[in-house]
Design a protein around this motif. Structure first.
Motif, mmCIF file in Angstrom:
data_model
loop_
_atom_site.group_PDB
_atom_site.id
_atom_site.type_symbol
_atom_site.label_atom_id
_atom_site.label_comp_id
_atom_site.label_asym_id
_atom_site.label_seq_id
_atom_site.Cartn_x
_atom_site.Cartn_y
_atom_site.Cartn_z
ATOM 1 N N ALA A 4 0.857 -1.188 0.000
ATOM 2 C CA ALA A 4 0.000 0.000 0.000
ATOM 3 C C ALA A 4 0.890 1.233 0.000
ATOM 4 C CB ALA A 4 -0.913 0.002 1.213
ATOM 5 N N VAL A 5 0.545 2.222 -0.824
ATOM 6 C CA VAL A 5 1.326 3.457 -0.916
ATOM 7 C C VAL A 5 0.396 4.643 -0.708
ATOM 8 C CG1 VAL A 5 2.743 4.929 -2.396
ATOM 9 C CG2 VAL A 5 3.040 2.438 -2.460
ATOM 10 N N ALA A 6 0.659 5.415 0.346
ATOM 11 C CA ALA A 6 -0.108 6.625 0.631
ATOM 12 C C ALA A 6 0.743 7.837 0.275
ATOM 13 C CB ALA A 6 -0.503 6.663 2.104
ATOM 14 N N PHE A 47 -2.505 2.433 -4.505
ATOM 15 C CA PHE A 47 -2.105 3.821 -4.287
ATOM 16 C C PHE A 47 -3.272 4.611 -3.693
ATOM 17 C CE2 PHE A 47 0.698 2.453 -7.762
ATOM 18 C CZ PHE A 47 1.931 2.931 -7.332
ATOM 19 N N GLN A 48 -2.951 5.597 -2.867
ATOM 20 C CA GLN A 48 -3.988 6.452 -2.298
ATOM 21 C C GLN A 48 -3.425 7.827 -1.998
ATOM 22 O OE1 GLN A 48 -7.399 5.762 -1.624
ATOM 23 N NE2 GLN A 48 -7.407 7.987 -1.317
ATOM 24 N N SER A 49 -4.072 8.873 -2.507
ATOM 25 C CA SER A 49 -3.671 10.243 -2.186
ATOM 26 C C SER A 49 -4.310 10.664 -0.866
ATOM 27 C CB SER A 49 -4.092 11.196 -3.312
ATOM 28 O OG SER A 49 -5.486 11.110 -3.564
ATOM 29 N N LEU A 50 -3.530 11.357 -0.034
ATOM 30 C CA LEU A 50 -4.017 11.882 1.242
ATOM 31 C C LEU A 50 -4.101 13.400 1.114
ATOM 32 C CD1 LEU A 50 -1.885 9.794 3.794
ATOM 33 C CD2 LEU A 50 -4.054 9.193 2.690
ATOM 34 N N TYR A 51 -5.299 13.918 1.081
ATOM 35 C CA TYR A 51 -5.551 15.331 0.779
ATOM 36 C C TYR A 51 -6.041 16.071 2.017
ATOM 37 C CZ TYR A 51 -7.827 19.374 -1.436
ATOM 38 O OH TYR A 51 -8.210 20.640 -1.791
ATOM 39 N N ARG A 110 -6.761 10.304 8.185
ATOM 40 C CA ARG A 110 -7.479 9.086 8.580
ATOM 41 C C ARG A 110 -8.468 8.666 7.502
ATOM 42 N NH1 ARG A 110 -7.952 12.106 13.391
ATOM 43 N NH2 ARG A 110 -6.399 11.471 14.950
ATOM 44 N N HIS A 111 -9.146 9.647 6.932
ATOM 45 C CA HIS A 111 -10.117 9.345 5.882
ATOM 46 C C HIS A 111 -9.425 8.666 4.698
ATOM 47 C CE1 HIS A 111 -13.696 9.836 3.378
ATOM 48 N NE2 HIS A 111 -12.906 10.305 2.426
ATOM 49 N N GLY A 112 -8.272 9.206 4.284
ATOM 50 C CA GLY A 112 -7.537 8.608 3.178
ATOM 51 C C GLY A 112 -7.017 7.225 3.500
ATOM 52 N N ALA A 122 -5.330 -6.164 6.657
ATOM 53 C CA ALA A 122 -4.840 -5.495 7.863
ATOM 54 C C ALA A 122 -3.333 -5.614 8.050
ATOM 55 C CB ALA A 122 -5.559 -6.050 9.095
ATOM 56 N N HIS A 123 -2.682 -6.525 7.336
ATOM 57 C CA HIS A 123 -1.241 -6.737 7.508
ATOM 58 C C HIS A 123 -0.427 -6.293 6.291
ATOM 59 C CE1 HIS A 123 -1.563 -8.957 11.319
ATOM 60 N NE2 HIS A 123 -2.699 -9.401 10.824
ATOM 61 N N THR A 124 -1.039 -5.562 5.380
ATOM 62 C CA THR A 124 -0.335 -5.099 4.188
ATOM 63 C C THR A 124 0.720 -4.059 4.552
ATOM 64 O OG1 THR A 124 -2.311 -5.456 2.840
ATOM 65 C CG2 THR A 124 -0.599 -4.025 1.920
ATOM 66 N N PRO A 125 1.964 -4.225 4.117
ATOM 67 C CA PRO A 125 3.002 -3.212 4.368
ATOM 68 C C PRO A 125 2.629 -1.872 3.752
ATOM 69 C CG PRO A 125 3.987 -5.281 3.674
ATOM 70 C CD PRO A 125 2.513 -5.417 3.445
ATOM 71 N N LEU A 126 2.897 -0.804 4.483
ATOM 72 C CA LEU A 126 2.522 0.543 4.066
ATOM 73 C C LEU A 126 3.764 1.398 3.811
ATOM 74 C CD1 LEU A 126 0.505 2.960 3.762
ATOM 75 C CD2 LEU A 126 0.691 3.253 6.250
ATOM 76 N N VAL A 127 3.762 2.088 2.672
ATOM 77 C CA VAL A 127 4.795 3.066 2.340
ATOM 78 C C VAL A 127 4.130 4.429 2.245
ATOM 79 C CG1 VAL A 127 6.482 3.828 0.622
ATOM 80 C CG2 VAL A 127 6.170 1.385 1.075
ATOM 81 N N VAL A 128 4.738 5.444 2.859
ATOM 82 C CA VAL A 128 4.225 6.808 2.787
ATOM 83 C C VAL A 128 5.186 7.660 1.980
ATOM 84 C CG1 VAL A 128 3.645 8.893 4.091
ATOM 85 C CG2 VAL A 128 2.980 6.640 4.977
ATOM 86 N N LEU A 129 4.669 8.363 0.971
ATOM 87 C CA LEU A 129 5.429 9.331 0.192
ATOM 88 C C LEU A 129 4.935 10.710 0.607
ATOM 89 C CD1 LEU A 129 5.119 7.699 -3.379
ATOM 90 C CD2 LEU A 129 6.684 7.099 -1.516
ATOM 91 N N ALA A 130 5.811 11.515 1.208
ATOM 92 C CA ALA A 130 5.382 12.778 1.798
ATOM 93 C C ALA A 130 6.202 13.940 1.282
ATOM 94 C CB ALA A 130 5.483 12.705 3.319
#
Length: 286
Positions: A4-6, A47-51, A110-112, A122-130
Protein backbone atom coordinates in the motif's frame (compact mmCIF):
# COMPACT_ATOMS: atom_id res chain seq x y z
CA UNK A 1 -2.50 -6.24 -3.03
CA UNK A 2 1.02 -6.82 -1.72
CA UNK A 3 1.87 -3.18 -0.91
CA UNK A 4 0.00 0.00 0.00
CA UNK A 5 1.33 3.46 -0.92
CA UNK A 6 -0.11 6.63 0.63
CA UNK A 7 0.89 9.97 -0.91
CA UNK A 8 0.54 13.25 1.00
CA UNK A 9 1.03 16.75 -0.38
CA UNK A 10 2.74 19.70 1.25
CA UNK A 11 2.31 23.47 1.47
CA UNK A 12 0.51 25.57 -1.09
CA UNK A 13 -3.01 25.54 -2.47
CA UNK A 14 -4.18 22.22 -3.94
CA UNK A 15 -7.35 21.67 -6.02
CA UNK A 16 -9.78 19.08 -4.72
CA UNK A 17 -10.11 17.43 -8.14
CA UNK A 18 -9.80 13.69 -8.73
CA UNK A 19 -9.40 11.29 -11.61
CA UNK A 20 -11.54 8.25 -12.36
CA UNK A 21 -9.60 6.26 -9.75
CA UNK A 22 -10.26 8.85 -7.05
CA UNK A 23 -6.68 10.12 -6.89
CA UNK A 24 -6.23 13.83 -6.23
CA UNK A 25 -4.61 16.05 -8.87
CA UNK A 26 -1.35 16.57 -6.96
CA UNK A 27 -0.54 12.84 -7.00
CA UNK A 28 -1.72 11.87 -10.47
CA UNK A 29 1.52 12.48 -12.39
CA UNK A 30 3.59 10.67 -9.77
CA UNK A 31 1.28 7.65 -9.71
CA UNK A 32 1.22 7.52 -13.52
CA UNK A 33 5.02 7.72 -13.65
CA UNK A 34 5.43 4.98 -11.06
CA UNK A 35 2.96 2.73 -12.88
CA UNK A 36 4.86 3.21 -16.13
CA UNK A 37 8.21 2.35 -14.52
CA UNK A 38 6.91 -0.59 -12.52
CA UNK A 39 4.93 -2.13 -15.37
CA UNK A 40 2.93 -5.20 -14.36
CA UNK A 41 4.32 -4.96 -10.82
CA UNK A 42 2.16 -1.86 -10.27
CA UNK A 43 -0.87 -4.15 -10.17
CA UNK A 44 0.38 -5.38 -6.79
CA UNK A 45 0.29 -1.86 -5.29
CA UNK A 46 -2.71 0.07 -3.97
CA UNK A 47 -2.11 3.82 -4.29
CA UNK A 48 -3.99 6.45 -2.30
CA UNK A 49 -3.67 10.24 -2.19
CA UNK A 50 -4.02 11.88 1.24
CA UNK A 51 -5.55 15.33 0.78
CA UNK A 52 -5.75 17.93 3.55
CA UNK A 53 -5.49 21.32 1.78
CA UNK A 54 -9.25 21.96 2.07
CA UNK A 55 -8.84 22.58 5.80
CA UNK A 56 -6.83 25.79 5.27
CA UNK A 57 -7.30 26.84 1.63
CA UNK A 58 -10.70 28.49 2.14
CA UNK A 59 -9.49 30.57 5.08
CA UNK A 60 -6.38 31.70 3.23
CA UNK A 61 -8.27 32.64 0.06
CA UNK A 62 -10.85 34.56 2.08
CA UNK A 63 -8.06 36.57 3.71
CA UNK A 64 -6.46 37.34 0.34
CA UNK A 65 -9.83 38.50 -0.98
CA UNK A 66 -10.09 40.90 1.96
CA UNK A 67 -6.90 42.62 0.77
CA UNK A 68 -8.27 43.61 -2.64
CA UNK A 69 -9.14 47.16 -1.64
CA UNK A 70 -6.14 47.66 0.63
CA UNK A 71 -3.04 49.68 -0.41
CA UNK A 72 -0.65 46.73 -0.27
CA UNK A 73 2.10 46.07 -2.78
CA UNK A 74 3.85 42.93 -4.06
CA UNK A 75 0.52 41.13 -4.11
CA UNK A 76 1.92 38.06 -5.86
CA UNK A 77 4.52 37.68 -3.13
CA UNK A 78 1.92 38.18 -0.41
CA UNK A 79 -0.14 35.46 -2.05
CA UNK A 80 2.79 33.04 -1.95
CA UNK A 81 3.58 33.93 1.66
CA UNK A 82 -0.06 33.47 2.68
CA UNK A 83 -0.54 30.15 0.89
CA UNK A 84 2.85 28.67 1.83
CA UNK A 85 3.67 30.03 5.26
CA UNK A 86 -0.02 30.09 6.12
CA UNK A 87 -0.10 26.29 5.94
CA UNK A 88 2.88 25.94 8.27
CA UNK A 89 1.53 28.45 10.79
CA UNK A 90 -2.05 27.18 10.57
CA UNK A 91 -1.06 23.57 11.16
CA UNK A 92 0.56 23.49 14.58
CA UNK A 93 0.06 21.86 17.93
CA UNK A 94 -1.45 24.37 20.33
CA UNK A 95 -3.47 24.10 23.54
CA UNK A 96 -6.15 21.42 23.43
CA UNK A 97 -9.00 23.92 23.35
CA UNK A 98 -7.70 25.38 20.07
CA UNK A 99 -6.47 22.23 18.32
CA UNK A 100 -9.30 22.00 15.79
CA UNK A 101 -7.11 22.67 12.72
CA UNK A 102 -4.44 20.17 13.79
CA UNK A 103 -7.11 17.52 14.33
CA UNK A 104 -9.00 18.40 11.13
CA UNK A 105 -5.84 17.88 9.09
CA UNK A 106 -5.22 14.54 10.79
CA UNK A 107 -8.83 13.53 10.20
CA UNK A 108 -8.22 14.05 6.48
CA UNK A 109 -5.30 11.60 6.73
CA UNK A 110 -7.48 9.09 8.58
CA UNK A 111 -10.12 9.35 5.88
CA UNK A 112 -7.54 8.61 3.18
CA UNK A 113 -6.01 5.72 5.11
CA UNK A 114 -9.46 4.23 5.69
CA UNK A 115 -10.07 4.36 1.94
CA UNK A 116 -6.73 2.64 1.38
CA UNK A 117 -7.47 0.04 4.05
CA UNK A 118 -10.68 -0.87 2.22
CA UNK A 119 -8.51 -2.14 -0.66
CA UNK A 120 -5.88 -4.04 1.34
CA UNK A 121 -5.80 -6.38 4.31
CA UNK A 122 -4.84 -5.50 7.86
CA UNK A 123 -1.24 -6.74 7.51
CA UNK A 124 -0.34 -5.10 4.19
CA UNK A 125 3.00 -3.21 4.37
CA UNK A 126 2.52 0.54 4.07
CA UNK A 127 4.80 3.07 2.34
CA UNK A 128 4.22 6.81 2.79
CA UNK A 129 5.43 9.33 0.19
CA UNK A 130 5.38 12.78 1.80
CA UNK A 131 6.18 16.12 0.19
CA UNK A 132 7.29 19.27 2.00
CA UNK A 133 5.12 20.07 5.06
CA UNK A 134 3.43 16.71 4.46
CA UNK A 135 6.49 15.04 5.97
CA UNK A 136 6.03 16.98 9.21
CA UNK A 137 2.28 16.33 9.21
CA UNK A 138 2.59 12.59 8.69
CA UNK A 139 5.35 12.43 11.31
CA UNK A 140 3.00 14.06 13.84
CA UNK A 141 0.19 11.75 12.75
CA UNK A 142 2.36 8.66 13.27
CA UNK A 143 3.63 10.01 16.61
CA UNK A 144 0.09 10.53 17.92
CA UNK A 145 -0.94 7.05 16.81
CA UNK A 146 2.12 5.49 18.43
CA UNK A 147 1.22 7.22 21.69
CA UNK A 148 -2.10 5.37 21.48
CA UNK A 149 -0.46 2.04 20.60
CA UNK A 150 2.07 2.31 23.45
CA UNK A 151 3.02 -1.38 23.64
CA UNK A 152 4.90 -3.34 20.96
CA UNK A 153 2.08 -5.91 20.66
CA UNK A 154 0.07 -5.87 17.42
CA UNK A 155 -3.32 -4.12 17.61
CA UNK A 156 -6.50 -5.55 16.09
CA UNK A 157 -5.93 -3.63 12.85
CA UNK A 158 -2.16 -3.10 12.49
CA UNK A 159 -2.54 -1.25 9.18
CA UNK A 160 -4.74 1.53 10.57
CA UNK A 161 -2.57 1.61 13.69
CA UNK A 162 0.40 2.31 11.35
CA UNK A 163 2.25 -0.74 12.66
CA UNK A 164 2.81 -2.06 9.13
CA UNK A 165 4.75 1.08 8.16
CA UNK A 166 7.68 -0.23 6.13
CA UNK A 167 8.72 2.79 4.09
CA UNK A 168 8.97 6.55 4.36
CA UNK A 169 9.98 8.62 1.36
CA UNK A 170 10.16 12.30 2.24
CA UNK A 171 10.96 14.84 -0.47
CA UNK A 172 11.37 18.58 -0.24
CA UNK A 173 11.09 17.89 3.48
CA UNK A 174 11.32 20.65 6.09
CA UNK A 175 11.07 18.58 9.29
CA UNK A 176 14.33 20.14 10.59
CA UNK A 177 12.65 23.55 10.81
CA UNK A 178 10.11 22.15 13.28
CA UNK A 179 12.64 20.56 15.61
CA UNK A 180 14.09 23.76 17.07
CA UNK A 181 11.35 23.95 19.70
CA UNK A 182 12.40 20.60 21.17
CA UNK A 183 15.40 19.61 23.23
CA UNK A 184 15.98 16.75 23.00
CA UNK A 185 14.49 15.93 19.61
CA UNK A 186 12.64 12.61 19.66
CA UNK A 187 11.51 11.22 16.27
CA UNK A 188 8.83 8.63 15.60
CA UNK A 189 9.43 4.92 16.06
CA UNK A 190 10.23 3.29 12.71
CA UNK A 191 9.48 0.77 11.24
CA UNK A 192 6.16 -0.64 12.47
CA UNK A 193 5.99 -3.42 15.04
CA UNK A 194 3.79 -5.77 13.01
CA UNK A 195 6.07 -6.50 10.06
CA UNK A 196 7.73 -9.86 9.68
CA UNK A 197 11.49 -9.91 10.23
CA UNK A 198 12.34 -10.09 6.53
CA UNK A 199 10.28 -7.00 5.78
CA UNK A 200 11.64 -5.18 8.84
CA UNK A 201 15.14 -5.79 7.52
CA UNK A 202 14.20 -4.12 4.21
CA UNK A 203 12.31 -1.19 5.78
CA UNK A 204 13.78 2.17 4.75
CA UNK A 205 13.26 5.87 5.34
CA UNK A 206 14.68 7.68 2.32
CA UNK A 207 14.86 11.46 2.17
CA UNK A 208 15.32 13.28 -1.12
CA UNK A 209 15.94 16.98 -1.58
CA UNK A 210 16.87 19.25 -4.46
CA UNK A 211 20.00 21.31 -3.70
CA UNK A 212 18.23 24.49 -4.93
CA UNK A 213 15.04 23.78 -2.95
CA UNK A 214 15.03 26.20 0.02
CA UNK A 215 12.30 24.17 1.73
CA UNK A 216 13.98 20.78 1.32
CA UNK A 217 16.64 19.63 3.77
CA UNK A 218 18.72 16.56 4.60
CA UNK A 219 17.54 14.72 7.71
CA UNK A 220 20.55 12.68 8.75
CA UNK A 221 22.30 15.86 9.88
CA UNK A 222 19.91 15.73 12.86
CA UNK A 223 21.53 13.24 15.30
CA UNK A 224 18.15 11.90 16.41
CA UNK A 225 17.13 11.09 12.83
CA UNK A 226 20.41 9.55 11.66
CA UNK A 227 19.53 6.03 12.97
CA UNK A 228 16.11 6.14 11.26
CA UNK A 229 16.86 7.70 7.89
CA UNK A 230 18.78 5.31 5.66
CA UNK A 231 19.82 7.89 3.08
CA UNK A 232 19.68 11.58 2.25
CA UNK A 233 19.75 11.89 -1.54
CA UNK A 234 20.54 15.22 -3.20
CA UNK A 235 18.72 15.14 -6.54
CA UNK A 236 18.18 17.98 -9.00
CA UNK A 237 14.54 17.94 -10.11
CA UNK A 238 12.49 19.65 -12.76
CA UNK A 239 13.33 21.07 -16.21
CA UNK A 240 16.68 22.82 -16.67
CA UNK A 241 15.22 26.29 -16.19
CA UNK A 242 13.76 25.39 -12.78
CA UNK A 243 16.08 22.81 -11.25
CA UNK A 244 18.62 25.41 -10.16
CA UNK A 245 16.01 27.73 -8.63
CA UNK A 246 13.66 27.66 -5.61
CA UNK A 247 10.91 26.59 -8.05
CA UNK A 248 12.41 23.09 -7.83
CA UNK A 249 10.36 22.65 -4.64
CA UNK A 250 7.24 21.84 -6.65
CA UNK A 251 8.96 19.82 -9.40
CA UNK A 252 9.48 16.46 -7.68
CA UNK A 253 6.09 15.10 -8.72
CA UNK A 254 6.84 14.97 -12.47
CA UNK A 255 10.60 14.42 -12.33
CA UNK A 256 11.77 11.16 -13.91
CA UNK A 257 14.84 10.86 -11.71
CA UNK A 258 12.72 11.16 -8.58
CA UNK A 259 10.16 8.69 -9.89
CA UNK A 260 12.96 6.22 -10.66
CA UNK A 261 14.25 6.46 -7.07
CA UNK A 262 10.79 5.73 -5.66
CA UNK A 263 10.09 2.96 -8.16
CA UNK A 264 13.36 1.18 -7.28
CA UNK A 265 12.44 1.25 -3.60
CA UNK A 266 8.96 -0.13 -4.28
CA UNK A 267 10.43 -2.84 -6.52
CA UNK A 268 12.75 -3.88 -3.71
CA UNK A 269 9.84 -4.22 -1.28
CA UNK A 270 7.77 -6.16 -3.81
CA UNK A 271 10.72 -8.49 -4.31
CA UNK A 272 10.69 -9.18 -0.57
CA UNK A 273 6.98 -9.92 -0.66
CA UNK A 274 7.41 -12.27 -3.61
CA UNK A 275 10.33 -13.98 -1.87
CA UNK A 276 7.98 -15.05 0.90
CA UNK A 277 6.32 -17.27 -1.70
CA UNK A 278 9.50 -18.13 -3.60
CA UNK A 279 12.40 -18.30 -1.07
CA UNK A 280 14.89 -19.32 -3.73
CA UNK A 281 14.81 -15.86 -5.31
CA UNK A 282 17.75 -13.65 -4.39
CA UNK A 283 17.05 -10.20 -2.95
CA UNK A 284 18.77 -7.09 -4.22
CA UNK A 285 21.15 -5.29 -1.92
CA UNK A 286 19.53 -2.34 -0.07
Amino acid sequence: MKLAVAIIHGIGTQPDSRDKDGQHAFAQHLIAGLRQRLGAQADDIAFQSLYWASVLDKRQMAFLDSLRDQPVRWRWLRRLVTLFLGDASGYRKVSQAYDTTYEEVHQCLRHGLNALRARVDAHTPLVVLAHSLGGHIVSNFVWDQQCINKTPSCPADPFLALETLVGMVTFGCNIPLFTFAYDPVVPIRFPGHCLNQTMRDRARWINLYAPADPLGYPLRTLPAYAPLVARDIALSVGPWYKRHTPLSHVEYWRDRGFQNQVAEFLEDLLLVENSQLAPHRKLKNP
